[in-house]
Design an enzyme around this catalytic site. Structure first.
Site, PDB file in Angstrom:
ATOM      1  N   ASP A  40     -53.338  19.715 -59.599  1.00  0.00           N
ATOM      2  CA  ASP A  40     -53.578  18.413 -58.959  1.00  0.00           C
ATOM      3  C   ASP A  40     -54.309  17.459 -59.906  1.00  0.00           C
ATOM      4  O   ASP A  40     -55.260  16.795 -59.517  1.00  0.00           O
ATOM      5  CB  ASP A  40     -54.372  18.601 -57.669  1.00  0.00           C
ATOM      6  CG  ASP A  40     -54.231  17.400 -56.722  1.00  0.00           C
ATOM      7  OD1 ASP A  40     -53.248  16.640 -56.864  1.00  0.00           O
ATOM      8  OD2 ASP A  40     -55.096  17.226 -55.858  1.00  0.00           O
ATOM      9  N   ALA A  48     -60.522  17.842 -47.574  1.00  0.00           N
ATOM     10  CA  ALA A  48     -61.945  18.140 -47.462  1.00  0.00           C
ATOM     11  C   ALA A  48     -62.765  16.862 -47.375  1.00  0.00           C
ATOM     12  O   ALA A  48     -62.328  15.800 -47.826  1.00  0.00           O
ATOM     13  CB  ALA A  48     -62.404  18.972 -48.662  1.00  0.00           C
ATOM     14  N   LYS A 105     -68.015  20.377 -50.902  1.00  0.00           N
ATOM     15  CA  LYS A 105     -66.725  20.046 -50.300  1.00  0.00           C
ATOM     16  C   LYS A 105     -66.513  20.975 -49.117  1.00  0.00           C
ATOM     17  O   LYS A 105     -66.540  22.206 -49.272  1.00  0.00           O
ATOM     18  CB  LYS A 105     -65.594  20.200 -51.317  1.00  0.00           C
ATOM     19  CG  LYS A 105     -65.663  19.162 -52.409  1.00  0.00           C
ATOM     20  CD  LYS A 105     -64.359  19.075 -53.163  1.00  0.00           C
ATOM     21  CE  LYS A 105     -64.369  17.854 -54.077  1.00  0.00           C
ATOM     22  NZ  LYS A 105     -63.065  17.636 -54.714  1.00  0.00           N
ATOM     23  N   LEU A 139     -70.039  11.458 -49.261  1.00  0.00           N
ATOM     24  CA  LEU A 139     -69.554  10.655 -50.380  1.00  0.00           C
ATOM     25  C   LEU A 139     -68.151  10.123 -50.153  1.00  0.00           C
ATOM     26  O   LEU A 139     -67.820   9.024 -50.590  1.00  0.00           O
ATOM     27  CB  LEU A 139     -69.569  11.481 -51.676  1.00  0.00           C
ATOM     28  CG  LEU A 139     -70.941  11.912 -52.197  1.00  0.00           C
ATOM     29  CD1 LEU A 139     -70.772  12.812 -53.415  1.00  0.00           C
ATOM     30  CD2 LEU A 139     -71.786  10.689 -52.554  1.00  0.00           C
ATOM     31  N   GLY A 140     -67.324  10.904 -49.488  1.00  0.00           N
ATOM     32  CA  GLY A 140     -65.957  10.455 -49.308  1.00  0.00           C
ATOM     33  C   GLY A 140     -65.149  11.476 -48.536  1.00  0.00           C
ATOM     34  O   GLY A 140     -65.629  12.560 -48.187  1.00  0.00           O
ATOM     35  N   GLY A 148     -61.122  13.281 -48.243  1.00  0.00           N
ATOM     36  CA  GLY A 148     -59.819  13.512 -48.849  1.00  0.00           C
ATOM     37  C   GLY A 148     -58.874  14.110 -47.842  1.00  0.00           C
ATOM     38  O   GLY A 148     -59.226  14.321 -46.671  1.00  0.00           O
TER      39      GLY A 148
END
Length: 513
Positions: A156, A45, A62, A39-40, A42
């Protein structure tokens, strides 16, 4: 009877290098989870969507970044914190199901939210409506209450970590993983490869590497709310050190002026300003206190919401969406920007009580013959913005004529603002008596909001002085001075608004010498 043999699962795919040095686990089998797609990515992770085979449901996984996974102390802290957060169970928190390890991969399995995060929504749709923003703030506040009661600090909070499901649910993500950041110096953050998306929302004490608590999360929520309402965060810089200096030393820009062409409830402005105070002691001290402020702010608009918020703040937000969502978004941004300088003040203050004793006047009486071209719009807010666009007396009168002040407090609030604008228009034309008549509708009524009455009184002082009517100017100045002292003692935020919106020549003379 022969039964067909079950087909064995296909062998798990081998992790592949995606060309950037990172491992792509798409197709890999991690215990009970078949990884479907990434999905993406960071700073800490990679995020995948996977199928949990035993329960037949989609989950998000993650996976800790490979370079961080080689640090044993970092991994242990990651696992310990994540397990603690997995105990949190709340409708506004992305649920953590499991913390695991396979080979050298450390991962967190959590609820899959079918939707988008607020960063994506901002980039696609621009700033949130006031009602949507308040709903987000209430949902995050509920999540922080649950975390605070469990002794967990998120550390965060930012648009990327707030999800909106397709059903409109607000979900706070990255509890546990974000907690790894707690107490780390700013230099360590950059070494960990974090983007500016994290320092941009950090509290001053977190920037300094001090111990943080829930008040740090509240500061980050304040920064996030400013971004959602304004379209940009209050502080921006090219590197973490410059960002830290801004958070530590600079005051945030004026939210009212930053949000072009939109009315903001003044309780919301004051709330965000308080969340952004530099020292924790000056902020709200708990998410419970913030929830109470949201509750009080919403019930200013409609006392009937008090019963709802007493049992469910989130349910109140749903009602707020239904009641206050204005269709004025259909107007172009051009006209919204044009309307900004016309607004005498901003905010959806409770202003309906004063209208109860006002006599109802027919449309024919209020609208002159040349007003037949004033189109009736769907809400008082939309009617107000249309009046700001054309800036004609009949358009301003249409605000309270088409949307009766007696029907709702929101209508009443826009009515008094329209009367202020009508007086301003007549004053610019040099038509003193019609201007005074417009102000007389509310200026002596004790039930009208004090800030509105003071702005009207300041206009009367200015008009009297322009006509060299010393006696009348003195009378209104005396009334205004008393109200000024009252407002200074009870509502400094509104006092600042008064100074921004009232005639400077009048307002400056009211300040204590």
């Amino acid at each position: 009877m022969n039964t067909p043999a079950e087909k064995p699962d296909p062998p798990p795919a081998r992790p592949t290098d995606d060309g950037s040095g990172a491992i792509d686990l798409t197709g890999h089998l991690m215990g009970d989870y078949q990884v479907l797609r990434r999905l993406g990515r960071g700073g800490m992770a990679d995020v995948y969507v996977a199928q949990q085979k035993s329960l037949g449901r989609k989950v998000a996984i993650k996976v800790l970044r490979k370079d961080l996974a080689g640090d044993a102390s970092y991994v242990e802290r990651f696992r310990r914190e994540a397990r603690a957060v997995a105990k949190l169970s709340h409708a506004n928190i992305v649920q953590v199901y499991e913390v695991g390890q396979q080979d050298s991969h450390y991962y967190i399995v959590q609820e899959f939210v079918d939707g988008q995060n607020l960063r994506e929504k901002l980039e696609r749709d621009g700033t949130l409506s006031v009602a949507d923003a308040v709903k987000v703030m209430a949902g995050v506040t509920d999540a922080l209450i649950a975390a605070n009661e469990a002794g967990v600090t998120h550390r965060d909070i930012k648009p990327e970590n707030i999800m909106l499901s397709r059903r409109g649910e607000v979900k706070v993500a990255d509890f546990g993983l974000a907690r790894v950041l707690g107490g780390e110096p700013l230099t360590d953050l950059t070494q960990a490869g974090l983007t500016m998306g994290t320092p941009r929302y950090m509290s001053p004490e977190q920037m300094q590497g001090k111990a943080v608590d829930t008040r740090s999360d509240l500061y980050s929520l304040g920064v996030t709310m400013f971004h959602l309402l304004c379209g940009r965060p209050p502080f921006e810089a090219d590197d973490p050190l410059a960002m830290a200096v801004k958070h530590l030393q600079e005051e945030p820009p004026d939210l009212v002026e930053c949000r072009a062409g939109e009315d903001l409830p003044m309780w919301l402005v004051a709330t965000v300003e308080k969340l952004l105070r530099k020292t924790p002691e000056q902020r709200m001290q708990s998410p419970q206190e913030l929830a109470a402020a949201i509750h009080a702010g919403i019930t200013q608009l409609s006392p009937s919401l008090a019963r709802t918020t007493a049992t469910s703040l989130s349910a109140a937000m749903a009602l707020q969406m239904a009641v206050d969502h204005q269709k004025s978004n259909r107007l172009s941004r051009h006209w919204k920007s044009l309307a900004l300088w016309l607004l005498p003040l901003v905010g959806l203050l409770a202003g309906g009580a004063w209208a109860a004793n006002q006599q109802t006047t027919s449309i024919r009486q209020l609208l002159s013959a040349d007003s037949q071209d004033v189109v009736r719009l769907d809400s008082a807010a939309a009617q107000y913005l249309e009046a700001a666009r054309v800036d004609r007396p009949q358009a301003w009168r249409a605000v309270w004529t088409y949307h009766s002040p007696e029907d709702s407090q929101t209508n009443a609030d826009y009515a008094v603002k329209a009367q202020l604008q009508l007086a301003r228009l007549y004053q610019q034309r040099g038509e003193w008596q019609p201007a005074a008549d417009a102000l007389s509708q509310f200026i002596d009524d004790a039930e009208a909001p004090l800030l509105y009455r003071m702005l009207g009184q300041a206009m009367l002082v200015e008009m009297s002085e322009q006509q060299a009517d010393v006696k009348t100017a003195g009378r209104w100045r005396s009334e205004l001075q008393k109200n000024y002292e009252q407002l200074a003692a009870t509502n400094p935020t509104h006092l600042e608004l008064f100074h921004r919106k009232a005639p400077r020549s009048v307002a400056e003379r009211l300040k204590p010498q």
